[in-house]
Scaffold this motif. Structure first.
Motif, PDB file in Angstrom:
ATOM      1  N   SER A 326      43.797  29.358  49.688  1.00 56.32           N
ATOM      2  CA  SER A 326      43.840  28.368  48.606  1.00 56.32           C
ATOM      3  C   SER A 326      42.483  28.228  47.931  1.00 56.32           C
ATOM      4  O   SER A 326      42.159  27.173  47.379  1.00 56.32           O
ATOM      5  CB  SER A 326      44.294  27.009  49.159  1.00 56.32           C
ATOM      6  N   ALA A 327      41.708  29.292  47.954  1.00 57.40           N
ATOM      7  CA  ALA A 327      40.367  29.253  47.364  1.00 57.40           C
ATOM      8  C   ALA A 327      40.414  28.943  45.870  1.00 57.40           C
ATOM      9  O   ALA A 327      39.504  28.317  45.334  1.00 57.40           O
ATOM     10  CB  ALA A 327      39.654  30.586  47.594  1.00 57.40           C
ATOM     11  N   ASP A 328      41.486  29.357  45.200  1.00 55.10           N
ATOM     12  CA  ASP A 328      41.596  29.076  43.768  1.00 55.10           C
ATOM     13  C   ASP A 328      41.695  27.577  43.501  1.00 55.10           C
ATOM     14  O   ASP A 328      41.324  27.102  42.419  1.00 55.10           O
ATOM     15  CB  ASP A 328      42.810  29.786  43.177  1.00 55.10           C
ATOM     16  N   VAL A 329      42.176  26.817  44.476  1.00 54.48           N
ATOM     17  CA  VAL A 329      42.279  25.368  44.357  1.00 54.48           C
ATOM     18  C   VAL A 329      40.991  24.680  44.813  1.00 54.48           C
ATOM     19  O   VAL A 329      40.582  23.672  44.235  1.00 54.48           O
ATOM     20  CB  VAL A 329      43.474  24.849  45.184  1.00 54.48           C
ATOM     21  N   LEU A 330      40.348  25.232  45.822  1.00 52.64           N
ATOM     22  CA  LEU A 330      39.206  24.565  46.457  1.00 52.64           C
ATOM     23  C   LEU A 330      37.851  24.917  45.843  1.00 52.64           C
ATOM     24  O   LEU A 330      36.953  24.075  45.790  1.00 52.64           O
ATOM     25  CB  LEU A 330      39.185  24.909  47.950  1.00 52.64           C
ATOM     26  N   LEU A 331      37.676  26.157  45.420  1.00 52.92           N
ATOM     27  CA  LEU A 331      36.344  26.573  44.966  1.00 52.92           C
ATOM     28  C   LEU A 331      35.882  25.883  43.680  1.00 52.92           C
ATOM     29  O   LEU A 331      34.707  25.495  43.586  1.00 52.92           O
ATOM     30  CB  LEU A 331      36.292  28.094  44.795  1.00 52.92           C
ATOM     31  N   PRO A 332      36.734  25.711  42.655  1.00 53.82           N
ATOM     32  CA  PRO A 332      36.230  25.045  41.440  1.00 53.82           C
ATOM     33  C   PRO A 332      35.689  23.637  41.694  1.00 53.82           C
ATOM     34  O   PRO A 332      34.567  23.328  41.258  1.00 53.82           O
ATOM     35  CB  PRO A 332      37.458  25.046  40.518  1.00 53.82           C
ATOM     36  N   PRO A 333      36.426  22.754  42.404  1.00 51.53           N
ATOM     37  CA  PRO A 333      35.822  21.429  42.644  1.00 51.53           C
ATOM     38  C   PRO A 333      34.615  21.484  43.568  1.00 51.53           C
ATOM     39  O   PRO A 333      33.669  20.690  43.408  1.00 51.53           O
ATOM     40  CB  PRO A 333      36.963  20.622  43.267  1.00 51.53           C
ATOM     41  N   ARG A 349      32.257  32.717  46.950  1.00 53.77           N
ATOM     42  CA  ARG A 349      33.335  33.706  46.983  1.00 53.77           C
ATOM     43  C   ARG A 349      34.355  33.325  48.045  1.00 53.77           C
ATOM     44  O   ARG A 349      34.028  32.656  49.023  1.00 53.77           O
ATOM     45  CB  ARG A 349      32.787  35.109  47.313  1.00 53.77           C
ATOM     46  N   ALA A 350      35.566  33.793  47.838  1.00 55.18           N
ATOM     47  CA  ALA A 350      36.633  33.584  48.812  1.00 55.18           C
ATOM     48  C   ALA A 350      36.733  34.795  49.723  1.00 55.18           C
ATOM     49  O   ALA A 350      36.650  35.941  49.270  1.00 55.18           O
ATOM     50  CB  ALA A 350      37.963  33.365  48.097  1.00 55.18           C
ATOM     51  N   SER A 351      36.917  34.551  51.006  1.00 50.35           N
ATOM     52  CA  SER A 351      37.103  35.643  51.961  1.00 50.35           C
ATOM     53  C   SER A 351      38.374  36.412  51.641  1.00 50.35           C
ATOM     54  O   SER A 351      39.364  35.854  51.178  1.00 50.35           O
ATOM     55  CB  SER A 351      37.191  35.079  53.372  1.00 50.35           C
TER      56      SER A 351
END
Length: 391
Positions: A326-333, A349-351
């Motif tokens: 769910s990096a697309d949800v978590l990384l921006p905020p 970066r997301a793993s």
């Protein structure tokens, strides 16, 4: 480690160093002709031929068939016999025990998983470790005698002797001499390390952090942890407690997951292990309650991450563990909150390794241990025979 015994005709020191150079050139590489081995080792071609012949006799190197479509007389090509022995990596978590077996180059040949619970008795969790490794061995047609090193990754604070000093995720794990207990189960070296550190190592070897020397790995899911890579090396700290910023109550890392589990949109009766995923998926579609819950969760996450970034000034922060999907949800905020307080923003970066990050890091840790034991310049007076050619 139950290494194979040295051969009767030990190499002289110079010949051993030359042999080790050749092995380092061949390990993890495509089959190479003598000219390429000579170029990589700095040896003359005649010396290279002599070293390779000796390594073939010892069982470490083998000749392979000519490349398809070769015109004329093909050059002989050689490769490291990575199947001469095997390594095992294990990830002991609160809910699962994962295991993988790999060859000496770290190529995984089998993986298995055993389900456990946070309250599973310690003895039963150890049995699950044995079963997981035994499953890998059975799938790959191997036995425990083929294992040269087993590396265990576990949640919790682990000292240098492999004892679990503290574990919040598995309370009955605290105080356990994990290395000693599992050392009785396997006929080889058994090493124990914190799971987040092994995941960080895997990212620098196989994942999105390859080539980076200053890395913070965020191991987030139903719990949170960090692994640190400093100057290209895994950092443990003086007492093996480096990166345990979640122990600081002000970070609220231990309770952060409640923002997702307690979100009003989670259907009644949803298992706790599925609640966070439900909220993260809903946030992806823009559900206001889910987006707000994720925001509160990231608020808590960002406190510890910002403190770590400001302390270490890493090149890269990798979001890994179960929530990396769910990096697309978590990384921006998370990026927004870090930009507000960090003097210099690292790249986020997301793993790409997902749930396999710890077992893969354990395999890489085992391969490093093998390098130090057998293939380093100061490894010992003689290069041993591989198990597969001993009689």
């Amino acid at each position: 480690m139950s290494n194979p015994p040295p051969s009767g005709g030990d190499l002289s020191r110079l010949r051993q160093l030359n042999a080790l150079s050749a092995i380092r050139a061949l390990r993890g590489a495509e089959p190479l002709p003598l000219s390429a081995i000579a170029s990589r080792t700095g040896l003359s071609r005649p010396s290279t031929k002599e070293v390779v012949d000796e390594l073939m006799g010892l069982g470490w190197v083998e000749e392979v068939s000519p490349a398809p479509g070769t015109v004329g007389r093909p050059a002989r090509r050689y490769r490291f016999r990575s199947g001469s022995g095997h390594l095992a990596g294990v990830d002991i978590g609160a809910h699962n025990v994962r295991a993988a077996v790999a060859d000496l180059d770290g190529n995984v040949v089998a993986e298995t998983r055993q389900a456990v619970r946070p309250d599973t008795p310690a003895a039963d969790r150890l049995v699950a470790v044995e079963r997981a490794v035994a499953g890998c061995l059975a799938m790959s047609g191997l036995t425990a005698g083929n294992l040269w090193t087993v590396v265990i990754g576990t949640t919790g604070l682990v000292d240098r002797d492999g004892r679990v000093i503290f574990s919040a995720a598995i309370p009955n794990w605290t105080g356990l001499d994990l290395a000693g207990l599992l050392g009785e189960k396997f006929p080889c070296d058994v090493l124990v390390e914190n799971d987040s550190r092994l995941a960080a190592l895997a990212e620098t070897r196989r994942g999105v952090a390859r080539g980076s020397r200053e890395v913070v790995f965020l191991h987030i899911g139903r719990r949170m942890g960090t692994g640190l890579i400093i100057d290209g090396r895994l950092h443990r700290g003086f007492g093996a407690a480096a990166g345990e910023i979640g122990m600081l109550p002000e970070t609220r890392w231990r309770s952060a997951i409640t923002h997702l589990h307690g979100c009003a949109i989670v259907p009644e009766g949803t298992p706790p292990e599925d609640a966070a995923g439900y909220v993260l998926a809903a946030a992806r579609t823009g559900d206001p309650a889910a987006v707000a819950a994720v925001g509160r969760y990231v608020d808590e996450l960002a406190v510890g991450v910002a403190a770590t970034v400001l302390t270490l000034d890493p090149e890269l922060v990798v979001l890994g563990g179960g929530f990396s999907r769910s990096a697309d949800v978590l990384l921006p905020p998370l990026r927004s909150r870090l930009e507000a307080v960090c003097l210099r923003m690292p790249e986020l970066r997301a793993s790409t390794l997902g749930d396999e990050c710890v077992v893969l890091g354990a395999i890489d840790y085992a391969a490093d241990h093998l390098d130090r034991q057998l293939f380093a310049a100061d490894a010992g007076p003689a290069l041993p025979l591989p198990l597969s050619v001993t009689r």
